[in-house]
Write an enzyme that holds these catalytic residues in place. Structure first.
Site, short mmCIF file in Angstrom:
data_model
loop_
_atom_site.label_atom_id
_atom_site.label_comp_id
_atom_site.label_asym_id
_atom_site.label_seq_id
_atom_site.Cartn_x
_atom_site.Cartn_y
_atom_site.Cartn_z
N SER A 263 14.65 32.99 -2.54
CA SER A 263 13.58 32.69 -1.60
C SER A 263 13.44 33.84 -0.61
O SER A 263 14.36 34.62 -0.40
CB SER A 263 13.87 31.36 -0.90
N LYS A 264 12.24 33.91 -0.03
CA LYS A 264 11.96 34.92 0.99
C LYS A 264 13.00 34.89 2.09
O LYS A 264 13.25 35.87 2.75
CB LYS A 264 10.61 34.61 1.64
N ARG A 265 13.55 33.71 2.31
CA ARG A 265 14.49 33.56 3.42
C ARG A 265 15.91 34.00 3.08
O ARG A 265 16.72 34.19 3.96
CB ARG A 265 14.48 32.10 3.91
N SER A 269 16.96 39.07 -0.22
CA SER A 269 15.63 39.31 -0.76
C SER A 269 14.80 40.25 0.13
O SER A 269 13.72 40.67 -0.24
CB SER A 269 14.89 37.99 -0.98
#
Ligand code: GLU
Ligand code: ZN
Length: 495
Positions: A263-265, A269
């Site tokens: 995930s972006k979080r 990433s």
């Protein structure tokens, strides 16, 4: 599109929304589009999907451009370079979308929907309870003029919905093969909000159509929007806005820790993290290309030019790809080793000064750096590792690493260090070899093999148990400073 198959007619796009920091999934999408465009001598369009004023930011826009430039992924049309379909920021194209939405409504492909969220939620719950599909039920497809007037009198403002065809939609995904979506699963969907703001569902395909995009390569998370977009394309073609339907290819999910979607979080990433750690753009892109694609069965490390020559979207694997930081680092290390020595020395520059480097700027010694750089080049995983590897050269006294000290300074280390000091003092300092002989001889006197004998010397001189080849390091540091550091260690050990 008729021209999709002709080599130079390939037009692909990278069209991120400027929300937050760029992440590796986004970079993978940019890379595959770029490689596809370059392989086919086509055109890469860079478009900014900034229609969501609440979430988009100028800072993120600037970061996107900066990231693409750092990665070396150049674009042929888009921000700062312009092009025949400008502007390439959707926030500057609002009139176009309003006009297309109006024409879609006039032609009967879209309609005003007055349902409130509460009404929609209620009917959804009923449908679910009855075991029927729970998407939009088409209620406002056929409102009479009286009903419309009544809704308006209540003060309702409608959204615009696109009317999906009642037949299934089939298309051949470039990665996944033939896919069919049935109408129950793809209900009529909103394209303009009640406040008049056009949605992604409209602006993205409208711009792909107007910009004559031939291939849409994007993440699997967008697969569910594809049947909607294909239907919209048919309507746009009828209106003369589009020229047929582009080909679609959906890139596989990227999985992180614990087999969850990255995930972006997730910290691993964030693109900026790789940049700050000193990944080379080529190393990072090489690794990201392996998330769904492979160059060959027995070669993981390759250049961007090699990737471009070999890249074929048909070879992309539909299975989820696993993000493996260790592998990314190993591939980056390979790219570091492949650099021209001069380029390597230059690339390290940011990590040889503040805020990364703990030494005073005037303590940096260019000649010492040039002498040690080749020994570091073969050993780094990421460029930022350079700071700790060479700090012994530029700090007045080596770092104090208690764990290293405890590990290397054993009983007998004092005697060994004394002998080593004596032999080093009398050695020939014009090459590393005599320094090795000196420590070897000192070890022999105390019944220690070279490995055991050099550990206390290394910690005395560099502060750490691991580092660059010791005798090359001593030679670059020089006789005087080496002996002074051994003296200081002896003192610490009690003389
Ligand atoms: N702006 C969209 C996104 O960032 C683009 C999706 C697409 O490629 O169609 O998710
Ligand atoms: Zn409705």
């Amino acid at each position: 599109m008729a021209s999709a198959a002709t080599p130079t007619g390939v037009r692909v796009r990278f069209c991120p929304s400027p929300t937050g920091n760029p992440h590796v999934g986004l970079v993978r999408t940019a890379l595959f589009n770029w490689a596809f465009a370059r392989h086919h001598q086509g055109t890469l369009v860079f478009r900014i999907e900034d229609t969501d004023a609440a979430r988009d930011s100028e800072e993120s826009y600037a970061q996107l451009l900066d990231s693409m430039r750092w990665l070396g992924l150049d674009w042929d049309e888009g921000p700062e370079v312009g092009g025949p379909y400008a502007p390439y920021r959707q926030s500057q194209r609002m009139e176009i979308y309003a006009d297309v939405a109006r024409r879609l409504k006039e032609a009967g492909h879209a309609y005003d929907c007055y349902c409130t969220n509460e009404e929609l939620e209620e009917r959804r719950a009923e449908a679910r309870a009855a075991g029927r599909p729970s998407g939009y039920d088409g209620k406002c497809r056929t409102l009479s003029d009286e009903q419309v007037a009544a809704y308006r009198a209540e003060g309702r403002t409608p959204i615009v919905r696109f009317r999906m065809p009642d037949e299934p939609i089939t298309f051949t995904d470039l990665v996944r093969g033939e896919l069919t979506f049935t109408p129950e699963n793809v209900p009529d969907y909103g394209i303009v909000r009640a406040n008049g703001a056009p949605l992604y569902t409209l602006v993205n395909p409208v711009d792909d159509a107007l910009m004559r995009i031939t291939h849409v390569l994007r993440g699997e998370d967008l697969l569910s929007s594809t049947p909607r977009q294909i239907a919209l394309y048919h309507a746009l073609t009828e209106l003369g806005v589009a020229d047929g339907v582009p080909a679609f290819g959906h890139l596989p999910y990227v999985m992180g820790e614990g087999n969850k979607k990255l995930s972006k979080r997730d910290p691993e990433s964030s693109l900026s993290l790789y940049r700050e750690r000193g990944f080379l753009p080529e190393g990072l892109l090489n690794y990201l290309s392996l998330l769904g694609w492979s160059y060959s069965a027995d070669q993981d490390v390759f250049s961007l030019a090699e990737m471009v020559a070999a890249f074929d979207i048909a070879d992309v694997n539909a299975n989820p790809a696993r993000f493996d930081l260790r592998k990314a680092e190993a591939i980056n290390a390979d790219h570091i080793r492949r650099m021209e020595p001069k380029a390597f020395a230059e690339a390290c520059a940011p990590w040889l000064r503040a805020p990364y480097a703990p030494w005073a700027p005037e303590a940096f010694d260019e000649a010492a750096w040039q002498a040690i750089a080749p020994h570091a080049q073969t050993r780094l995983t990421v460029l930022s590792d350079i700071t700790a590897n060479v700090d012994f050269l530029f700090l007045d006294t080596p770092v104090e690493d208690e764990a290293s000290w405890a590990k290397a300074m054993k009983e007998g280390s004092r005697e060994l260090l004394r002998t080593a000091r004596e032999k080093l003092a009398g050695a020939d300092w014009s090459a590393p070899e005599p320094l090795k002989e000196a420590v070897l001889a000192a070890g022999e006197e105390h019944g220690l093999k070279l490995g055991k004998a050099q550990a206390p010397v290394r910690v005395a001189v560099t502060g750490r148990t691991i580092g660059l080849p010791l005798f090359e390091s001593l030679q670059v540091l020089g006789r005087e400073r080496t002996l002074a550091r051994i003296d200081a260690a002896l003192e610490k050990l009690g003389g």
